[in-house]
Design a protein around this motif. Structure first.
Motif, PDB file in Angstrom:
ATOM      1  N   PRO A  76     140.545   9.914  26.241  1.00  0.00           N
ATOM      2  CA  PRO A  76     140.321  10.572  25.188  1.00  0.00           C
ATOM      3  C   PRO A  76     140.270   9.977  23.778  1.00  0.00           C
ATOM      4  O   PRO A  76     139.290  10.622  22.979  1.00  0.00           O
ATOM      5  N   LEU A  77     140.486   8.822  23.568  1.00  0.00           N
ATOM      6  CA  LEU A  77     140.085   8.060  22.473  1.00  0.00           C
ATOM      7  C   LEU A  77     138.659   8.094  22.360  1.00  0.00           C
ATOM      8  O   LEU A  77     137.859   8.034  21.331  1.00  0.00           O
ATOM      9  N   ALA A  97     146.564  17.534  20.600  1.00  0.00           N
ATOM     10  CA  ALA A  97     146.492  16.307  21.298  1.00  0.00           C
ATOM     11  C   ALA A  97     148.293  15.787  21.680  1.00  0.00           C
ATOM     12  O   ALA A  97     148.427  15.155  22.589  1.00  0.00           O
ATOM     13  N   VAL A  98     148.712  16.164  20.509  1.00  0.00           N
ATOM     14  CA  VAL A  98     150.242  15.824  20.619  1.00  0.00           C
ATOM     15  C   VAL A  98     150.806  16.769  21.975  1.00  0.00           C
ATOM     16  O   VAL A  98     151.801  16.148  22.488  1.00  0.00           O
ATOM     17  N   ALA A  99     150.520  17.758  21.928  1.00  0.00           N
ATOM     18  CA  ALA A  99     151.299  19.004  22.681  1.00  0.00           C
ATOM     19  C   ALA A  99     150.641  18.782  24.129  1.00  0.00           C
ATOM     20  O   ALA A  99     151.485  18.834  25.231  1.00  0.00           O
ATOM     21  N   SER A 100     149.395  18.141  24.479  1.00  0.00           N
ATOM     22  CA  SER A 100     149.014  17.971  25.602  1.00  0.00           C
ATOM     23  C   SER A 100     149.599  16.722  26.334  1.00  0.00           C
ATOM     24  O   SER A 100     149.469  16.307  27.605  1.00  0.00           O
ATOM     25  N   GLY A 101     150.163  15.818  25.722  1.00  0.00           N
ATOM     26  CA  GLY A 101     150.691  14.713  26.141  1.00  0.00           C
ATOM     27  C   GLY A 101     149.787  13.513  26.541  1.00  0.00           C
ATOM     28  O   GLY A 101     150.035  12.493  27.052  1.00  0.00           O
ATOM     29  N   GLY A 126     143.262  19.027  28.904  1.00  0.00           N
ATOM     30  CA  GLY A 126     143.626  19.574  27.507  1.00  0.00           C
ATOM     31  C   GLY A 126     143.539  18.480  26.542  1.00  0.00           C
ATOM     32  O   GLY A 126     143.017  18.552  25.427  1.00  0.00           O
ATOM     33  N   ALA A 127     144.003  17.219  27.003  1.00  0.00           N
ATOM     34  CA  ALA A 127     143.848  15.954  26.038  1.00  0.00           C
ATOM     35  C   ALA A 127     142.376  15.842  25.799  1.00  0.00           C
ATOM     36  O   ALA A 127     141.877  15.638  24.672  1.00  0.00           O
ATOM     37  N   VAL A 159     137.686  18.157  19.821  1.00  0.00           N
ATOM     38  CA  VAL A 159     137.824  19.313  18.590  1.00  0.00           C
ATOM     39  C   VAL A 159     138.439  18.160  17.405  1.00  0.00           C
ATOM     40  O   VAL A 159     137.719  18.250  16.491  1.00  0.00           O
ATOM     41  N   PHE A 160     139.238  17.358  17.799  1.00  0.00           N
ATOM     42  CA  PHE A 160     139.650  16.411  16.722  1.00  0.00           C
ATOM     43  C   PHE A 160     138.349  15.477  16.122  1.00  0.00           C
ATOM     44  O   PHE A 160     138.232  15.083  15.089  1.00  0.00           O
TER      45      PHE A 160
END
Length: 254
Positions: free
Chosen positions: A16-17, A72-76, A81-82, A88-89
């Motif tokens: 994700p990063l 991202a926080v909600a996706s874990g 999703g992440a 998006v971020f």
């Protein structure tokens, strides 16, 4: 290549990063191309207005950054999703930092010398995220062995010492070295042994009664700024485009 990708990107959870960084850089580059075309009156693009108010792209940038961050926080941090939230971020952060100077000055300075701070903020952010992506951890924690990591005292002392060094470098007016020093402690040590900038809190307090040190600081700052002014301007023109003042000077010479 596949083993390297799995071992260094996927397994440590850095995918994700990497996706966010890629989206961030691409968004900045595309945004700069579009704004240059709008400025030159070329292409199908144009400024967005609502009710007579110019909507800067920092506005959707803030919205997308908030949505992507909370998502991202909600996706874990795992799964599709992440990755979607990372995109998006990254897009939101690219739009936001492209107008960092506007947020800083609370004024539309996009095509002025002050607007170059946006380009510097983007380059600095991309470099720092890139360092984290390749394995660097803040405050030198990545330099500790497994046994040292198990010892809370070693971790805490390392973080505190490196934080204080970075803080000292910051007080010397060397902002970039201090920021990079958080990720790479050696950089902070280099800044610590160098002479402070003449307008820094360090110089105002410790060089006040030391005229030789004060004169040395002024001379070093002059030579440093003169040496790097050219490359910094070339990079700024290449990434961000020429300022209004530069274009006016160029047209006057014709």
């Amino acid at each position: 290549m596949g083993d390297w990708w799995q071992r260094n990107i996927v397994e440590p959870g850095k995918l994700p990063l990497l996706i966010a960084l890629t989206a961030f850089v691409l968004t900045f580059l595309i945004t700069r191309v579009v704004t240059r075309l709008i400025r030159a009156g070329k292409g199908p693009f144009g400024n967005i207005s609502a009710g007579g108010v110019h909507i800067h792209h920092v506005v959707p940038g803030v919205v997308l950054t908030v949505v992507g961050g909370f998502g991202a926080v909600a996706s874990g941090g795992h799964g599709f999703g992440a990755s979607a939230c990372a995109v998006v971020f990254g897009i939101g952060a690219g739009l936001l930092l492209d107008e960092f100077a506007l947020v800083l000055h609370l004024d539309d300075v996009y095509w002025t010398e002050a607007g170059r701070k946006s380009v510097e903020a983007v380059v600095l952010t991309a470099a720092l995220v890139g360092l984290v992506l390749v394995g660097f951890a803040p405050f030198g924690v990545n330099d500790l062995s497994e046994e040292e990591l198990q010892d809370r005292g070693s971790v805490i002392s390392t973080v505190v010492v490196n934080f204080l060094i970075a803080l000292a470098v910051l007080s010397k007016g060397k902002i970039k070295l201090a920021v990079f020093g958080v990720i790479v402690p050696f950089v902070a040590l280099f800044g610590l042994v160098r002479v402070a900038r003449p307008d820094s809190p360090w110089a105002r307090r410790l060089y006040r009664r030391r005229p030789r040190a004060r004169a040395k600081a002024v001379l070093r700052a002059y030579h440093h700024d003169r040496r790097w002014a050219g490359p910094r301007r070339v990079l700024g023109d290449w990434l961000g485009g020429k300022t209004d003042a530069e274009l006016m000077r160029a047209s006057d010479h014709r």
